[in-house]
Every structure is written in structure tokens, then in C-alpha cells.
Motif scaffolding. Structure first.
Motif, PDB file in Angstrom:
ATOM      1  N   ILE A 163      39.938 141.231  16.781  1.00 14.92           N
ATOM      2  CA  ILE A 163      40.686 141.022  18.020  1.00 14.92           C
ATOM      3  C   ILE A 163      41.915 141.927  18.042  1.00 14.92           C
ATOM      4  CG2 ILE A 163      41.992 139.339  19.392  1.00 14.92           C
ATOM      5  CD1 ILE A 163      40.110 137.186  18.329  1.00 14.92           C
ATOM      6  N   ILE A 164      42.700 141.866  16.975  1.00 13.96           N
ATOM      7  CA  ILE A 164      43.851 142.757  16.806  1.00 13.96           C
ATOM      8  C   ILE A 164      43.660 143.448  15.456  1.00 13.96           C
ATOM      9  CG2 ILE A 164      46.363 142.907  16.581  1.00 13.96           C
ATOM     10  CD1 ILE A 164      46.591 140.419  18.312  1.00 13.96           C
ATOM     11  N   PRO A 165      43.335 144.728  15.435  1.00 14.96           N
ATOM     12  CA  PRO A 165      43.002 145.421  14.180  1.00 14.96           C
ATOM     13  C   PRO A 165      44.137 145.367  13.163  1.00 14.96           C
ATOM     14  CG  PRO A 165      42.400 146.753  16.084  1.00 14.96           C
ATOM     15  CD  PRO A 165      43.209 145.603  16.607  1.00 14.96           C
ATOM     16  N   SER A 166      43.755 145.253  11.883  1.00 16.59           N
ATOM     17  CA  SER A 166      44.761 145.185  10.824  1.00 16.59           C
ATOM     18  C   SER A 166      45.610 146.448  10.771  1.00 16.59           C
ATOM     19  CB  SER A 166      44.093 144.930   9.474  1.00 16.59           C
ATOM     20  OG  SER A 166      43.215 145.988   9.139  1.00 16.59           O
ATOM     21  N   GLN A 167      45.075 147.572  11.248  1.00 18.62           N
ATOM     22  CA  GLN A 167      45.848 148.812  11.265  1.00 18.62           C
ATOM     23  C   GLN A 167      47.100 148.669  12.115  1.00 18.62           C
ATOM     24  OE1 GLN A 167      45.701 151.532   9.533  1.00 18.62           O
ATOM     25  NE2 GLN A 167      47.403 152.484  10.651  1.00 18.62           N
ATOM     26  N   TRP A 168      47.028 147.841  13.153  1.00 15.29           N
ATOM     27  CA  TRP A 168      48.209 147.636  14.001  1.00 15.29           C
ATOM     28  C   TRP A 168      49.302 146.903  13.237  1.00 15.29           C
ATOM     29  CZ3 TRP A 168      45.848 145.925  19.391  1.00 15.29           C
ATOM     30  CH2 TRP A 168      45.048 146.982  19.865  1.00 15.29           C
ATOM     31  N   GLY A 169      48.900 146.015  12.341  1.00 17.56           N
ATOM     32  CA  GLY A 169      49.886 145.354  11.491  1.00 17.56           C
ATOM     33  C   GLY A 169      50.541 146.338  10.540  1.00 17.56           C
ATOM     34  N   ALA A 170      49.741 147.245   9.970  1.00 13.09           N
ATOM     35  CA  ALA A 170      50.276 148.269   9.077  1.00 13.09           C
ATOM     36  C   ALA A 170      51.233 149.196   9.823  1.00 13.09           C
ATOM     37  CB  ALA A 170      49.134 149.072   8.457  1.00 13.09           C
ATOM     38  N   GLU A 171      50.927 149.492  11.076  1.00 12.23           N
ATOM     39  CA  GLU A 171      51.817 150.334  11.883  1.00 12.23           C
ATOM     40  C   GLU A 171      53.143 149.624  12.154  1.00 12.23           C
ATOM     41  OE1 GLU A 171      49.485 151.270  15.299  1.00 12.23           O
ATOM     42  OE2 GLU A 171      48.166 152.646  14.197  1.00 12.23           O
ATOM     43  N   SER A 172      53.094 148.317  12.365  1.00 13.71           N
ATOM     44  CA  SER A 172      54.337 147.545  12.545  1.00 13.71           C
ATOM     45  C   SER A 172      55.187 147.611  11.281  1.00 13.71           C
ATOM     46  CB  SER A 172      54.015 146.085  12.880  1.00 13.71           C
ATOM     47  OG  SER A 172      53.432 145.961  14.146  1.00 13.71           O
ATOM     48  N   LYS A 173      54.549 147.445  10.138  1.00 16.52           N
ATOM     49  CA  LYS A 173      55.262 147.545   8.856  1.00 16.52           C
ATOM     50  C   LYS A 173      55.990 148.876   8.756  1.00 16.52           C
ATOM     51  CE  LYS A 173      54.219 148.494   3.992  1.00 16.52           C
ATOM     52  NZ  LYS A 173      54.595 149.926   4.074  1.00 16.52           N
TER      53      LYS A 173
END
Length: 209
Positions: A163-173
Motif C-alpha cells: 500500500i505504501i512502499p517501504s522505500q518511502w519510509g527510507a526516504e523519510s529517514k
């Protein structure tokens, strides 16, 4: 409080001065009863406010609408962000909260808002937990932002979140680290949810911050 939000509030079971506060923001289709179960261990020591999104989205509610995944409707998002800022500031005054111990925890939509609030409220917040979220491009590129170099942030994601790719979390980090925030980033063998280890890790983070 003069607020458009329905919310659930629990006071600390043991009343003392200068106790910390948690504001909880749920995901799309959920409600204010969802996230308090993640932080039940803090009911003795924390003020806890769990907000309900103002938009009906069966089987529950949402905080904003989306044009497509990763692209919130800008007009709705802008309004709800201001409403949440006002809610937090009013709660601090009305409930006589310690303004040096204010934390946000959000899942999915709530995590998107929590990260945007971190950027726009700056030193009004102490720590932020963002579970399975992202930062919209218009927040990064167009919002007026405040310093976050004092902020502790916990960002987590499921490796198999479709739904929300984990890569987007890494980009937030990466984004928050470039701005000077202290970021704890963890991924889990899971989809779009909060597995037990994720809950344990976020609880440990909150205890330390």
C-alpha cells in the motif's frame, strides 16, 4: 475544547506534575479506538489523546482524501493539518500539559500527518513515531518548515507493504536526517501493519524519549 475533532482522552492513572503527552493519529478506514492499544503501557504515566479523522471512510474514518497513493488532496490536507496543530496547542493550555513533553504517533495516514506536523511545528514537539507513512512532495517542497534538529523520530515500515512502499519510509529517514533530526529506522517482515516486534520497538523508543 473548541475543536472539529471527535477524540478519546485518557488521563494518567497516577497524577503528577509535568507528565508527558501522546497524540495518536489513525490510518484510513479506522477510528480513535485503534491506536491506544499500541500504547496501553503508558496509561499510568501519560496524557493520551486519540483523534478521529473528520471524513467518513467505511468502515471508519479518514483524516484526508487522496488523489492517488502518495498524493493527498492538497486542499483537504492543508486544512486538517492546521486543525490538528490547533488541537494540540489548545489541549496544552486546557489540560495544562507539559509543552516540553509532547509526542505524536501515527499509522499510515496518521504517520503522513505526524511527519508533516514534525516539520511544521518544530520545537513544539519532542518526539514522533511514524508507522508506515511518507512525506508528501508538496510538504517537502512548498511548506514553510521549522527546525527539527532537536527531534527524535521513530520511522518503521513493513518490507512487504504494497500500500505504501517501504522505500518511502527510507526516504523519510534520509530526509529528516539531512535536516538534523535523530532518526531510528526499522523495517519488519510484514505488510501494512504493526507486528508485535514493531510495537515493542516503538514502546521502547517512547520510553527513552
Amino acid at each position: 475544547m473548541n475543536s472539529p475533532f471527535t477524540y478519546k482522552y485518557t488521563a494518567p492513572q497516577v497524577a503528577e506534575k509535568n507528565q508527558p503527552t501522546l497524540f495518536l493519529l489513525h490510518g484510513m478506514g479506522s477510528n480513535e479506538e485503534d491506536l491506544p492499544q499500541l500504547v496501553k503501557g503508558f496509561e499510568k504515566t501519560h496524557h493520551i489523546f486519540s483523534l478521529r479523522g473528520p471524513i467518513v471512510f467505511n468502515p471508519g474514518y479518514a483524516f484526508f482524501t487522496i488523489e492517488e497513493e502518495g498524493k493527498p488532496n492538497r486542499e483537504v490536507f492543508d486544512k486538517v493539518l492546521v486543525y490538528i496543530q490547533s488541537f494540540i496547542r489548545e489541549a496544552i493550555v486546557e489540560f495544562e500539559l507539559d509543552f516540553n513533553q509532547i509526542s505524536l504517533l501515527g499509522f499510515s495516514q496518521g504517520a503522513v500527518l505526524a511527519q508533516a506536523l514534525a516539520l511544521t511545528m518544530g520545537n513544539e514537539l519532542n518526539s514522533v513515531v511514524a508507522l508506515s507513512g511518507y512525506i508528501p512532495d508538496f510538504v517537502k517542497n512548498e511548506y514553510s518548515k521549522r527546525s527539527v534538529d532537536h527531534l527524535d523520530i521513530f520511522i518503521s515500515h513493513g518490507d512487504y507493504d504494497y500500500i505504501i512502499p517501504s522505500q518511502w519510509g527510507a526516504e523519510s529517514k534520509d530526509y529528516f536526517e539531512r535536516l538534523g533530526a535523530t532518526v531510528t529506522f526499522k523495517t519488519y517482515n510484514d505488510g501494512h501493519g504493526v507486528p508485535p516486534q514493531n510495537q515493542q520497538d516503538l514502546v521502547e523508543f517512547l520510553k527513552n524519549n
